[in-house]
Design a protein around this motif. Structure first.
Motif, mmCIF file in Angstrom:
data_model
loop_
_atom_site.group_PDB
_atom_site.id
_atom_site.type_symbol
_atom_site.label_atom_id
_atom_site.label_comp_id
_atom_site.label_asym_id
_atom_site.label_seq_id
_atom_site.Cartn_x
_atom_site.Cartn_y
_atom_site.Cartn_z
ATOM 1 N N PRO A 130 0.826 -1.220 0.000
ATOM 2 C CA PRO A 130 0.000 0.000 0.000
ATOM 3 C C PRO A 130 0.849 1.253 0.000
ATOM 4 C CG PRO A 130 0.035 -0.986 2.179
ATOM 5 C CD PRO A 130 0.737 -1.950 1.277
ATOM 6 N N GLU A 141 -8.149 12.226 4.144
ATOM 7 C CA GLU A 141 -8.368 10.906 3.562
ATOM 8 C C GLU A 141 -9.070 9.992 4.556
ATOM 9 O OE1 GLU A 141 -7.699 9.803 0.586
ATOM 10 O OE2 GLU A 141 -6.495 11.398 -0.292
ATOM 11 N N ASP A 145 -12.936 8.414 4.261
ATOM 12 C CA ASP A 145 -13.204 6.981 4.274
ATOM 13 C C ASP A 145 -14.197 6.610 5.366
ATOM 14 O OD1 ASP A 145 -12.654 4.566 2.970
ATOM 15 O OD2 ASP A 145 -11.394 3.918 4.624
ATOM 16 N N TYR A 184 -1.420 4.033 5.790
ATOM 17 C CA TYR A 184 -1.322 3.625 4.397
ATOM 18 C C TYR A 184 -2.699 3.569 3.750
ATOM 19 C CZ TYR A 184 3.411 2.398 5.715
ATOM 20 O OH TYR A 184 4.700 2.465 6.179
ATOM 21 N N ASP A 185 -2.695 3.821 2.451
ATOM 22 C CA ASP A 185 -3.913 3.814 1.646
ATOM 23 C C ASP A 185 -3.942 2.518 0.840
ATOM 24 O OD1 ASP A 185 -6.045 4.229 -0.022
ATOM 25 O OD2 ASP A 185 -5.421 6.212 -0.704
ATOM 26 N N SER A 187 -6.045 1.566 -1.266
ATOM 27 C CA SER A 187 -6.558 1.722 -2.628
ATOM 28 C C SER A 187 -5.467 2.135 -3.614
ATOM 29 C CB SER A 187 -7.682 2.764 -2.654
ATOM 30 O OG SER A 187 -7.192 4.049 -2.294
ATOM 31 N N LYS A 188 -4.261 2.430 -3.114
ATOM 32 C CA LYS A 188 -3.161 2.842 -3.978
ATOM 33 C C LYS A 188 -1.939 1.968 -3.706
ATOM 34 C CE LYS A 188 -4.712 7.668 -3.988
ATOM 35 N NZ LYS A 188 -4.346 9.080 -3.681
ATOM 36 N N ARG A 375 -12.355 0.809 2.167
ATOM 37 C CA ARG A 375 -11.790 1.046 0.842
ATOM 38 C C ARG A 375 -10.310 1.401 0.924
ATOM 39 N NH1 ARG A 375 -11.424 5.576 -2.628
ATOM 40 N NH2 ARG A 375 -12.327 6.858 -0.979
ATOM 41 N N LYS A 376 -9.938 2.158 1.945
ATOM 42 C CA LYS A 376 -8.563 2.607 2.055
ATOM 43 C C LYS A 376 -7.866 2.106 3.306
ATOM 44 C CE LYS A 376 -9.492 6.973 -0.362
ATOM 45 N NZ LYS A 376 -9.386 8.445 -0.295
#
Length: 401
Positions: A130, A141, A145, A184-185, A187-188, A375-376
Motif C-alpha cells: 500500500p 483521507e 473513508d 497507508y492507503d 486503494s493505492k 476502501r482505504k
C-alpha cells in the motif's frame, strides 16, 4: 557490569585507581559525563536508527508493524530481535494485509527487507504494497473513508475507532518526522521509486529447490534449511549481527516469511496429524529466533494454523514465537449474518505478547477486538463498546415505541 569492565582494564595499583577517580571527581555511584569528541572510552551508546524508538516499559528497541493500532496493542511496537506470528484467517484474505503493512513500513523508513515466500514471487509482493499517506491530506483521507462507510445506526459520538480521534498530523517526509509509524492507503500502490530506492533481498522457494537434494531423517526440510542459510548469510554479510563495529550507519533488517508451514514449503504438518516432519517447523523457529536475538532484525511470519491438525505442534509454535496475533474472519460463519457484527469483517486475537527483560509473563489485557476492511483502511476497534452502544440504541428504540 560497566564498573567491572572498566576495572578489568586497569593495570595500576588500587591506590592509583582511587587517585585517578579522585582526579576525575567521579564515584562509582555517579555517571561519568561525556568526554570530548573523538574518544568513545568504551562506553556503549544508543544508536539512533530511523524508524525505531526505545520501549518505555523495558527499554527494548522497537519498530512499527506498519499498523499504529496494532503497535499500541503490542506495547508500542515490535521489539527488535523478536518474531511476530500472524495466524492466517480461513481464506487468507486479511493476514496478507498485515504482512504488507510491515514491509511497506520498512521501505518508508529505509530499512533493509528480506521477503521469503513459497507461493508468490517476492518481487510481486512488493509491487502490491500500500501507498503511504505522508502529506497534509492524511486526516482528510481518513475522514472521507469514515464518512463513506458510516451506517444509519451510528453517529459521531458512537464511533469507536479511537485511532481516528487521536490521529496525528502526517509529516511531509518519511524519515525526517519524529512520529512513530505511518498510515497507508490500501486503494493505492507504493510508488515505484520508493521500491527502487530501497534495499531488499528475495527468497523464492521454487527457485531454490534442487531435485537431487535428499532430506535426512529428523532434520530440517529442504525449504527450511535453505531459508535459514539465506537469512544467516544476509545477517552476517551485511553486519546486522554487529560484526562490523566500524560501520557508522546502522539499519534494521525486516524479515517477512509468507505462509510458513504450508505444503508449499515441503512440510506435511497441514496434511496429517501424525506427520513425518513434526519437529522440522519448531526446529526452524528455534534457530531463527536465535539468529534474531543476536542481530538488529525483526521478523513477521504468517502461518495457516487453522490447517494444522496436531494441536501439540501449534502449542510448540506459539511457545517459540514472541508475539502471536490471530485473525478470525466472519466469512462463512454465523457472525457474518449477525446484526451485532455487520460493521466488521472479523475478530483479532492477541494471544501472546513478548516477555522481554521481565521475570513474569506478560498477558495482554485487551480483549474483544474486531477489525474491518474499508476502501482505504484496515482498522482495529473495540468490539464490546460497539455492542454496548448497539444494544443501548435498540433498547431506547423499543422504549420510545
Amino acid at each position: 557490569m560497566a564498573a567491572v569492565a572498566t576495572c578489568g582494564t586497569c593495570t595500576g595499583s588500587p591506590g592509583s585507581t582511587v587517585a585517578a577517580a579522585s582526579k576525575n571527581n567521579v564515584t562509582s555511584f555517579q555517571r561519568r559525563g561525556p568526554r570530548a569528541s573523538g574518544s568513545d572510552s568504551g562506553y556503549s551508546r544508543l544508536v539512533s536508527i530511523a524508524g525505531t524508538r526505545p520501549s518505555v516499559r523495558n527499554g527494548q528497541l522497537l519498530v512499527s508493524t506498519g499498523l499504529p493500532a496494532l503497535d499500541q496493542l503490542l506495547g508500542g511496537g515490535l521489539a527488535v530481535g523478536t518474531v511476530l506470528l500472524i495466524e492466517e484467517d480461513k481464506y487468507n484474505i486479511y493476514s496478507p494485509l498485515l504482512f504488507k503493512y510491515f514491509l511497506a513500513e520498512g521501505i518508508v523508513n529505509g530499512h533493509t527487507l528480506l521477503v521469503a515466500s513459497a507461493k508468490e514471487d517476492p518481487a510481486d509482493i512488493l509491487q502490491e504494497l500500500p501507498a503511504p499517506l505522508l502529506d497534509d491530506n492524511c486526516k482528510k483521507e481518513f475522514d472521507e473513508d469514515v464518512h463513506n462507510h458510516k451506517t444509519p445506526e451510528s453517529n459521531i459520538k458512537m464511533k469507536i475507532a479511537w485511532r481516528y480521534q487521536l490521529l496525528p498530523k502526517m509529516e511531509a517526509g518519511p524519515v525526517s518526522s519524529s512520529r512513530f509509524g505511518h498510515y497507508y492507503d490500501l486503494s493505492k500502490r507504493i510508488p515505484q521509486e520508493l521500491i527502487e530506492a530501497s534495499k531488499w533481498h528475495r527468497f523464492f522457494l521454487p527457485e531454490k529447490i534442487s531435485s537431487t537434494f535428499n532430506v535426512e531423517p529428523c532434520s530440517l526440510t529442504h525449504g527450511y534449511k535453505r531459508l535459514l542459510q539465506f537469512i544467516q548469510n544476509i545477517i552476517y554479510e551485511e553486519g546486522f549481527d554487529g560484526s562490523n563495529p566500524q560501520k557508522k550507519q546502522k539499519n534494521i533488517l525486516r524479515i517477512g516469511i509468507q505462509s510458513l508451514g504450508s505444503p508449499l514449503w515441503g512440510d506435511d504438518i497441514c496434511c496429517t496429524e501424525n506427520c513425518d516432519n513434526s519437529h522440522s517447523l519448531t526446529k526452524f523457529l528455534y534457530i531463527l529466533r536465535g539468529l534474531l536475538r543476536a542481530s538488529l532484525s525483526a521478523c513477521i511470519i504468517t502461518m495457516p494454523t487453522h490447517l494444522i491438525q496436531n494441536k501439540a505442534i501449534i502449542a510448540r509454535v506459539t511457545n517459540l514465537s514472541d508475539i502471536v496475533v490471530g485473525l478470525e474472519s466472519f466469512i462463512g460463519s454465523e457472525r457474518e449474518t449477525n446484526p451485532l457484527y455487520k460493521d466488521y469483517h472479523g475478530l483479532i486475537h492477541i494471544r501472546q505478547i513478548p516477555r522481554l527483560n521481565n521475570l513474569i509473563c506478560d498477558v495482554s489485557d485487551v480483549k474483544d477486538l474486531a477489525f474491518k476492511l474499508k476502501r482505504k483502511l484496515f482498522t482495529i476497534e473495540y468490539l464490546l463498546l460497539f455492542i454496548y452502544f448497539f444494544t443501548l440504541t435498540k433498547f431506547l428504540g423499543n422504549i420510545s415505541r
